[in-house]
Each structure stands twice: as structure tokens, then as C-alpha cells.
Design an enzyme around this catalytic site. Sequence first.
Site, mmCIF file in Angstrom:
data_model
loop_
_atom_site.group_PDB
_atom_site.id
_atom_site.type_symbol
_atom_site.label_atom_id
_atom_site.label_comp_id
_atom_site.label_asym_id
_atom_site.label_seq_id
_atom_site.Cartn_x
_atom_site.Cartn_y
_atom_site.Cartn_z
ATOM 1 N N LYS A 104 0.759 -1.111 0.053
ATOM 2 C CA LYS A 104 -0.136 -0.037 -0.230
ATOM 3 C C LYS A 104 0.771 1.411 0.078
ATOM 4 O O LYS A 104 0.533 2.102 -0.728
ATOM 5 C CB LYS A 104 -1.039 -0.049 1.220
ATOM 6 N N LYS A 131 -4.520 5.008 14.693
ATOM 7 C CA LYS A 131 -4.632 4.556 13.505
ATOM 8 C C LYS A 131 -6.105 4.579 12.901
ATOM 9 O O LYS A 131 -6.999 5.311 13.547
ATOM 10 C CB LYS A 131 -3.981 3.426 13.501
ATOM 11 N N ASP A 183 1.962 -1.428 11.855
ATOM 12 C CA ASP A 183 0.665 -1.879 11.218
ATOM 13 C C ASP A 183 0.351 -3.341 11.650
ATOM 14 O O ASP A 183 -0.710 -3.801 11.149
ATOM 15 C CB ASP A 183 0.566 -1.618 9.733
ATOM 16 N N ARG A 208 -6.189 1.250 17.844
ATOM 17 C CA ARG A 208 -5.986 -0.554 17.819
ATOM 18 C C ARG A 208 -5.623 -0.846 19.191
ATOM 19 O O ARG A 208 -5.752 -2.123 19.162
ATOM 20 C CB ARG A 208 -4.982 -0.544 16.894
ATOM 21 N N GLY A 230 -5.295 7.639 5.896
ATOM 22 C CA GLY A 230 -4.371 8.478 6.477
ATOM 23 C C GLY A 230 -3.005 8.835 5.499
ATOM 24 O O GLY A 230 -2.761 9.906 5.520
HETATM 25 C C1 S3P Z 1 2.541 4.600 6.165
HETATM 26 C C2 S3P Z 1 3.030 5.256 7.489
HETATM 27 C C3 S3P Z 1 2.634 4.528 8.921
HETATM 28 C C4 S3P Z 1 1.573 3.447 8.601
HETATM 29 C C5 S3P Z 1 0.787 3.626 7.331
HETATM 30 C C6 S3P Z 1 1.312 3.742 6.238
HETATM 31 C C7 S3P Z 1 3.139 5.222 5.078
HETATM 32 O O1 S3P Z 1 1.811 5.651 9.401
HETATM 33 O O2 S3P Z 1 0.886 3.005 9.957
HETATM 34 O O3 S3P Z 1 -0.135 2.386 7.487
HETATM 35 O O4 S3P Z 1 2.877 4.755 4.012
HETATM 36 O O5 S3P Z 1 3.972 6.140 5.297
HETATM 37 P P1 S3P Z 1 2.428 6.715 10.411
HETATM 38 O O6 S3P Z 1 3.330 7.495 9.449
HETATM 39 O O7 S3P Z 1 1.421 7.553 10.949
HETATM 40 O O8 S3P Z 1 3.026 5.897 11.425
#
Ligand code: S3P
Length: 441
Positions: free
Chosen positions: A26, A347, A320, A351, A99
Site C-alpha cells: 500500500k 490509526k 501496522d 488499535r 491517512g
Molecule cells: C505509512 C506510514 C505509517 C503506517 C501507514 C502507512 C506510510 O503511518 O501506519 O499504514 O505509507 O507512510 P505513520 O506515519 O502514521 O506511522
Amino acid sequence: MSDSRIDFLVQPGGALVGRLRVPGDKSISHRSVMLGALAEGRTAAEGLLEGEDVLRTVNAFRAMGVRVDGPRAGHVEIEGVGLHGLKAPAAPLDMGNSGTAMRLMAGILAGQAFDSELVGDPSLSKRPMKRVAEPLNRMGAEIRTEEGGRPPLRISGGRALSAIRYALPVPSAQVKSALLLAGLYAKGETAVTEPAPTRDHTERMLRGFGYAVEVSGSTVRLSGGGRLKACRIDVPADISSAAFFLVGASIAPGADIVLEHVGMNPTRVGVLTILGLMGADIGIENARESGGEPVADLRVRASRLRGIRIPPEQVPLAIDEFPALLVAAACAEGETVLSGAEELRVKESDRIAATAAGLRALGIDARETPDGMIVRGGGAFRSGTVESLGDHRIAMAFAMAGLRSQGPITIRDCKNVDTSFPGFVELARRAGLGITIRGGR
Ligand code: S3P
């Protein structure tokens, strides 16, 4: 997107066997689309995740005049418009549940000549955005949030950005990435220092697009005013999606599966380290490089797990994967202690609360702490109903609990599994999990 809800019903027992490839990463998929859109030339990617989160990013760029062909069967082509070629969108950009999309887009949009607005679904609308708005505003952007730093984000265009040096208060790849993306538009050298290593896909991929990025110790630097050049990308399978099967196969007697072409970026493999410490039997086969990222096939067989104190430095590297890891902890001999993981509270759901409640609903002794959880493992799960709270990873983690359960498990509100893992139910069923979808409420 419809409001219809679905539940998962998981029958007890079964084992996971065979070879399978989970969908594309992702994080890398979002960045492929973003950097491809901002590059000069046509970027092609294989293995792209066609989950709803990534499709939000695709649609946002389409709304800003970028031609995107696909994705179809993981193949996408993006006609890049260059760093200054985006057009003002006619309406707010809806980032859905994502997010990553909202925070990284904030960095990109801060540098545009036009005004924009980022909105999200009810879960995303509760998540903290001050962590990106505040440092971006320090660079000269003008981003307004709602009360308490929540979305929507209203971003005024036409602001000249200047580089800053910024020490991240929390380890967050999303905040780091937002600042680096804004740094492409800023005058001078942007420097971001992390308190602990987080996923480095933005740094790696910017280089893949021909942009100079310097990393020394915990600081990443880049200077504004350069150009991105289109490239070809091979997106590996998402280790965060593989995590459900790593755990499922570890806890299911008789399990033996191979997960193919899994991304093995060192900033993502905390789940393997933690499961290894718990005594999991995971073999790394056919380790190789693919498109700038290490990948491997992972062979997982059932094993006796033991409870551990999770090393705090592994937390950002497995951020995650804790819903799944805590399901594993419930099946492990002895106590597992997770600490230093307060980020889990912000998150897609809280969680820590959601996982502890789910474990308790299945008869497991799980105690929340402010920054983690203590799980007493050793037994089997009882039949029960788990509320996923609309969080894809809670839903998939508890689906795996069926493999070690005495009775059926219902998991409610599982529609958002499509945000990161379309086809999860079919793939899990083919591997041997007794999972079906029910119409829900
Ligand atoms: C991500 C960073 C992480 C992760 C999210 C994907 C990314 O979040 O939990 O699923 O692609 O940069 P945080 O930066 O809030 O830790």
C-alpha cells in the site's frame, strides 16, 4: 461507495496450505501514483494495490488533470505532468479511509499555486493532522484544520515555501514523507530527523525517480527545485497484508504456506523479527532485489509460540502488524508485553482498545496499558463476536483467530478490508480458512 455493512463469519479449525501472493504494498502503491503524477514522462507500475485507499489517490490526481490508465490487474500507467503541472480540482479531494493519502497529499498540495481541500470518511475525520499542518505551515504553507487539528484540511495555494530543519516528535513515515514532498517545492534544503527509523519508501522512490536525496544517520535531506523523471516500478506484495498469513500459519496446527514476492525492506520487517523471537518457523527463500526493494518468498509452518517482551525499537518497524501480532500472542505460551506503541491509538481505529476488546470477547486475558498491552496466552479462542470498528487490520487479524478457536467467530463491520486487501476472503478461503461473508446489519 455504499454504506452497506458486512460481517465475517469464521468457522473454527482448518490450516493454511499452499502458495499465495498477497496484493501489492500500500505504501509503495500510493507513492507510485503520487511521484508518477509529478514526474515528467510516463510512469508504469506492476503489482499496484487496487485497494480503495490507493484508488482515492488515483482519483485525486485525475481530479487535478492527470491521466491515469488503469489500474487493471495491477498494471497502471501515469502520464506525469511535472511538479508544476497539476490543475485546481473542482471539488474537495476525498481521501476516504486513508491517512497516508491525506498526509502525503497535504505535503504536495502545500506547494501548489491553487487552493484545495482534503476530506475523509468518519474514521479519517477523527485522525490527527496537526502533525503535518504545523511543520508545513512553518515552511510557509497555509493549511487550516478543524477543531483539534482534525480534517478537513483547507490548503491555500500560491504560498512560497522555504525549507526547514525539522525533528519529528513522533516516529512517522507519513509526516516525514509530507515534509519531503513539500521540500520538492521549497527554496533551500529540507532536513527531517526521525526519533527512530520508519519506512523509507519515499526516500528510495524519490531516488528511483532521479531526485537527489541524502540520508545521514537519522536525517534525510533534499533540496527543492529539481525534477522527477518517470520510471518503471515493480510493487512487491505487502508485508503488512502477508502478516495475517504469517500469524495464521504460525498458529494453525499443520499449516505450511509460502507467501510469494513479499517486500522485505528493512524498515518493514519488524513483524518477522518479532515472530522470530516468539519462536515462529519462517524461512526466507529466494531473497532478491526487485525495482529497488528487497523481496523474498516466505515459507511459514505452524510452531509453538512463546510470549515475549516486544523490543521497543521494533515497534515502528511493525507498526501496522500489531493486531495480528497480538492474536499470535494470545496463542503463545506465557505473557506478551507490548509497550511504546501509543501511536496505535491514532490509526484507523484505536488499535490498542480495539484489539484488547476483541481478544477479551474471545476469552483471552488482555490488559490495555496507555502505550500497549499485556496478553496472557496459551489457550484457544472461545466463540464470540469481535467489533472491528471499521478497521481493516482488526478485521483480518481476528479472522485468523478462527484457526485456533473452539467455536465460530463473528467479526463485524468488515467492509474496509477492501481499503488494503481486496480479495482477502477468497484468498484466505483458498488457503484453508473457513471464512464467509454475511450481509451484516
Ligand atoms: C505509512 C506510514 C505509517 C503506517 C501507514 C502507512 C506510510 O503511518 O501506519 O499504514 O505509507 O507512510 P505513520 O506515519 O502514521 O506511522
